[in-house]
Write a protein that holds these residues in place. Structure first.
Motif, PDB file in Angstrom:
ATOM      1  N   ALA A 225       0.840  -1.196   0.000  1.00  0.00           N
ATOM      2  CA  ALA A 225       0.000   0.000   0.000  1.00  0.00           C
ATOM      3  C   ALA A 225       0.880   1.253   0.000  1.00  0.00           C
ATOM      4  CB  ALA A 225      -0.917  -0.005   1.213  1.00  0.00           C
ATOM      5  N   ARG A 226       0.655   2.091  -0.963  1.00  0.00           N
ATOM      6  CA  ARG A 226       1.432   3.312  -1.077  1.00  0.00           C
ATOM      7  C   ARG A 226       0.770   4.428  -0.276  1.00  0.00           C
ATOM      8  NH1 ARG A 226       2.993   3.596  -7.520  1.00  0.00           N
ATOM      9  NH2 ARG A 226       4.154   1.612  -7.605  1.00  0.00           N
ATOM     10  N   PRO A 227       1.574   5.215   0.430  1.00  0.00           N
ATOM     11  CA  PRO A 227       0.975   6.296   1.229  1.00  0.00           C
ATOM     12  C   PRO A 227       0.428   7.384   0.315  1.00  0.00           C
ATOM     13  CG  PRO A 227       3.367   6.445   1.269  1.00  0.00           C
ATOM     14  CD  PRO A 227       3.043   5.147   0.589  1.00  0.00           C
ATOM     15  N   THR A 228      -0.635   7.996   0.744  1.00  0.00           N
ATOM     16  CA  THR A 228      -1.245   9.097   0.003  1.00  0.00           C
ATOM     17  C   THR A 228      -0.983  10.447   0.649  1.00  0.00           C
ATOM     18  OG1 THR A 228      -3.302   8.778   1.232  1.00  0.00           O
ATOM     19  CG2 THR A 228      -3.097   7.609  -0.856  1.00  0.00           C
ATOM     20  N   VAL A 229      -0.459  10.435   1.875  1.00  0.00           N
ATOM     21  CA  VAL A 229      -0.151  11.657   2.605  1.00  0.00           C
ATOM     22  C   VAL A 229       1.339  11.655   2.920  1.00  0.00           C
ATOM     23  CG1 VAL A 229      -0.690  13.064   4.622  1.00  0.00           C
ATOM     24  CG2 VAL A 229      -2.469  11.673   3.573  1.00  0.00           C
ATOM     25  N   CYS A 230       1.914  12.830   2.920  1.00  0.00           N
ATOM     26  CA  CYS A 230       3.353  12.967   3.200  1.00  0.00           C
ATOM     27  C   CYS A 230       3.706  12.284   4.522  1.00  0.00           C
ATOM     28  CB  CYS A 230       3.713  14.450   3.227  1.00  0.00           C
ATOM     29  SG  CYS A 230       5.471  14.760   3.522  1.00  0.00           S
ATOM     30  N   THR A 231       4.841  11.554   4.520  1.00  0.00           N
ATOM     31  CA  THR A 231       5.260  10.793   5.703  1.00  0.00           C
ATOM     32  C   THR A 231       5.949  11.635   6.766  1.00  0.00           C
ATOM     33  OG1 THR A 231       7.320  10.226   4.548  1.00  0.00           O
ATOM     34  CG2 THR A 231       5.490   8.674   4.372  1.00  0.00           C
ATOM     35  N   GLU A 232       6.221  12.906   6.460  1.00  0.00           N
ATOM     36  CA  GLU A 232       6.838  13.768   7.456  1.00  0.00           C
ATOM     37  C   GLU A 232       5.841  14.070   8.571  1.00  0.00           C
ATOM     38  OE1 GLU A 232       9.859  15.065   7.907  1.00  0.00           O
ATOM     39  OE2 GLU A 232      10.626  13.859   6.247  1.00  0.00           O
ATOM     40  N   PRO A 233       6.304  14.183   9.797  1.00  0.00           N
ATOM     41  CA  PRO A 233       5.382  14.463  10.910  1.00  0.00           C
ATOM     42  C   PRO A 233       4.682  15.811  10.730  1.00  0.00           C
ATOM     43  CG  PRO A 233       7.524  13.708  11.740  1.00  0.00           C
ATOM     44  CD  PRO A 233       7.703  13.953  10.279  1.00  0.00           C
ATOM     45  N   ASP A 234       3.426  15.834  11.121  1.00  0.00           N
ATOM     46  CA  ASP A 234       2.586  17.036  11.101  1.00  0.00           C
ATOM     47  C   ASP A 234       2.453  17.643   9.710  1.00  0.00           C
ATOM     48  OD1 ASP A 234       2.404  16.734  13.839  1.00  0.00           O
ATOM     49  OD2 ASP A 234       4.093  18.097  14.239  1.00  0.00           O
ATOM     50  N   CYS A 235       2.555  16.827   8.667  1.00  0.00           N
ATOM     51  CA  CYS A 235       2.378  17.305   7.289  1.00  0.00           C
ATOM     52  C   CYS A 235       1.235  16.518   6.649  1.00  0.00           C
ATOM     53  CB  CYS A 235       3.656  17.145   6.470  1.00  0.00           C
ATOM     54  SG  CYS A 235       3.511  17.780   4.768  1.00  0.00           S
ATOM     55  N   GLY A 236       0.227  17.184   6.238  1.00  0.00           N
ATOM     56  CA  GLY A 236      -0.924  16.525   5.636  1.00  0.00           C
ATOM     57  C   GLY A 236      -1.044  16.741   4.147  1.00  0.00           C
ATOM     58  N   ARG A 237       0.031  17.219   3.482  1.00  0.00           N
ATOM     59  CA  ARG A 237      -0.041  17.453   2.043  1.00  0.00           C
ATOM     60  C   ARG A 237      -0.012  16.125   1.286  1.00  0.00           C
ATOM     61  NH1 ARG A 237       3.970  21.023   3.847  1.00  0.00           N
ATOM     62  NH2 ARG A 237       3.301  23.224   3.884  1.00  0.00           N
ATOM     63  N   PRO A 238      -0.555  16.102   0.078  1.00  0.00           N
ATOM     64  CA  PRO A 238      -0.540  14.859  -0.712  1.00  0.00           C
ATOM     65  C   PRO A 238       0.872  14.498  -1.165  1.00  0.00           C
ATOM     66  CG  PRO A 238      -1.436  16.675  -2.005  1.00  0.00           C
ATOM     67  CD  PRO A 238      -1.300  17.178  -0.602  1.00  0.00           C
ATOM     68  N   VAL A 239       1.100  13.224  -1.369  1.00  0.00           N
ATOM     69  CA  VAL A 239       2.422  12.712  -1.752  1.00  0.00           C
ATOM     70  C   VAL A 239       2.731  13.085  -3.190  1.00  0.00           C
ATOM     71  CG1 VAL A 239       3.732  10.610  -2.167  1.00  0.00           C
ATOM     72  CG2 VAL A 239       2.379  10.837  -0.090  1.00  0.00           C
ATOM     73  N   ASP A 240       3.972  13.538  -3.416  1.00  0.00           N
ATOM     74  CA  ASP A 240       4.442  13.840  -4.766  1.00  0.00           C
ATOM     75  C   ASP A 240       5.338  12.726  -5.273  1.00  0.00           C
ATOM     76  OD1 ASP A 240       5.148  14.956  -7.133  1.00  0.00           O
ATOM     77  OD2 ASP A 240       6.462  16.472  -6.305  1.00  0.00           O
ATOM     78  N   SER A 241       6.308  12.340  -4.483  1.00  0.00           N
ATOM     79  CA  SER A 241       7.235  11.262  -4.858  1.00  0.00           C
ATOM     80  C   SER A 241       7.998  10.817  -3.618  1.00  0.00           C
ATOM     81  CB  SER A 241       8.201  11.734  -5.953  1.00  0.00           C
ATOM     82  OG  SER A 241       9.107  10.715  -6.301  1.00  0.00           O
ATOM     83  N   ARG A 242       8.385   9.538  -3.583  1.00  0.00           N
ATOM     84  CA  ARG A 242       9.177   8.959  -2.503  1.00  0.00           C
ATOM     85  C   ARG A 242       8.501   9.123  -1.142  1.00  0.00           C
ATOM     86  NH1 ARG A 242      15.228  11.308  -4.004  1.00  0.00           N
ATOM     87  NH2 ARG A 242      15.200  10.692  -6.204  1.00  0.00           N
ATOM     88  N   GLY A 243       7.172   9.149  -1.118  1.00  0.00           N
ATOM     89  CA  GLY A 243       6.437   9.283   0.130  1.00  0.00           C
ATOM     90  C   GLY A 243       6.481  10.662   0.734  1.00  0.00           C
TER      91      GLY A 243
END
Length: 414
Positions: free
Chosen positions: A19-37
């Protein structure tokens, strides 16, 4: 497919998809993923922090490479000016020619403000507009047109006067609608404080001009003409009863448009069938009464129309099979054979009246004949000619014959 799965994964089961993440994996960031999570912002920061990321080749610039070994800023400078140097925006060294204005000159030696003023007024000076006051006594508003302010122009257009309108009556209790200002009328207003009925009456009373057509005393509605003459003028180009360029039927009392030989379609058909364009006089074959008939009327009343129940002769009392055998199982209209075993089909056998019931025919065997169900239906009550029915009935036969010939040609070629 299963062999490839066994070779690559050691099993024939499909490999589960991560399952690929759809939200940025950085803490407290809710922006959509662009590349590399990561989102676009954190991806750019990660690339700038990575020492292996190539940098701009311009000395002193640490931005990451955008294209051609340059960052985005220096690449845009190269496209615009041919080098990476900073070129300041070119500004006019001249100032506005108007005394006291230090803005840069744009057109005709003037700044933008003074150029627009010069273009509009022909002068660099600020000339205030001449202010005029409404011509109505007691009104100090500025004029909008015709020497009147907005309020008085609206009154003049809608009521014909600049006087204050009559006070609007209070709404009827519980209805929320304003009633007509005519005494005793409680209908809702339509315009000028009047209901639709009183508004129409006031509109007609204000019209004093009569129709310009001689002999017409109706009120003029448009272009000095009443409604009827205006519609006639718009449709035919004249106010006469007879339209211009249109010939009327020559039969007395007929006002239809002439189509051929000075007659309308109805009168021409009467002449071709009965020899006279006037009304047709028939004698009822049942009761003998003389009456004025329409084009296809034969009997004076529906009660005189003969039917099997009225004549006492039922078609079921006739031996159908004897008539079928008498006619040799051949349709008496199209001449094609009638199948003996067809049921619920257009080609099945049926009895047809040579002289239809509606025209005085009986159910005697001499007045009956064998026909196809299709031919009987097309002929109807004797209005269709047998030759026309014969042509229509032979169309399916010809189509079947052409199909059979095409099949035979294909079988012979094979």
């Amino acid at each position: 497919m299963h062999a490839a799965r066994m070779r690559d994964h050691g099993t024939t089961n499909p490999r589960p998809t991560k399952a690929r993440p759809t939200v940025c994996t950085e803490p407290d960031c809710g922006r959509p993923v662009d590349s590399r999570g990561l989102c676009s912002r954190h991806l750019r920061l990660a690339r700038e922090a990575d020492p292996a990321t190539p940098r701009c080749s311009v000395e002193g610039c640490d931005r990451i490479v955008h294209a051609r070994g340059l960052c985005g800023t220096h690449d845009a400078r190269v496209k615009a000016h041919g080098d990476t140097a900073l070129h300041p925006r070119r500004r006019s060294a001249e100032t506005c020619c108007v005394e006291g204005c230090e803005r840069p000159a744009r057109k005709l030696g003037r700044c933008t403000l003074h150029y627009r003023r010069f273009h509009a007024t022909g002068s660099d000076d600020l000339v205030p507009r001449e202010v005029t006051i409404c011509s109505v006594e007691g009104c100090e508003r500025r004029t909008h047109g015709r020497g009147l302010c907005d309020t008085h122009i609206y009154r003049l257009v809608h009521t014909g006067t600049t006087d204050d309108p009559a006070p609007t009556p209070a709404p009827v209790a519980g209805s929320g609608q304003t009633p007509c200002r005519e005494p005793g009328c409680e209908r809702p207003i339509h315009g000028r404080g009047l209901c639709s009925m009183h508004y129409q009456q006031a509109h007609l009373a204000a019209i004093t001009e009569t129709c310009s057509v001689e002999g017409c005393d109706e009120r003029a509605a448009h272009l000095g003409l009443c409604g009827a003459h205006y519609a006639r003028q718009w449709r035919t180009g004249g106010t006469d009863l007879t339209p211009r360029g249109v010939q009327v039927c020559s039969t007395p009392g007929c006002h239809r448009t002439a189509r051929s030989h000075g007659l309308c379609c109805t009168c021409a058909w009467r002449v071709a069938r009965h020899g006279s364009p006037g009304p047709i006089t028939h004698t009822c074959p049942t009761c003998g009464t003389r009456f004025t008939a329409t084009d296809n009327q034969i009997y004076c009343a529906p009660a005189c129309r003969p039917t099997a129940r009225a004549t006492g002769t039922w078609i079921d009392d006739v031996d159908r099979w004897a008539i079928y055998a008498r006619d040799g199982w051949t349709c008496q209209i199209c001449g094609l054979p009638v199948p003996t075993d067809a049921e619920f089909h257009v080609g099945e056998a049926s009895l047809d009246h040579i002289v239809p019931w509606s025209r005085g025919g009986s159910d005697n065997p001499e007045n009956l004949r064998l026909v196809h169900r299709f031919c009987n239906t097309v002929r109807g009550a004797g209005r269709a000619d047998d030759n026309r029915v014969r042509d229509m009935a032979r169309m399916p036969e010809r189509a079947h014959q052409l199909t059979a010939e095409a099949d035979d040609a294909g079988n012979n070629a094979a």
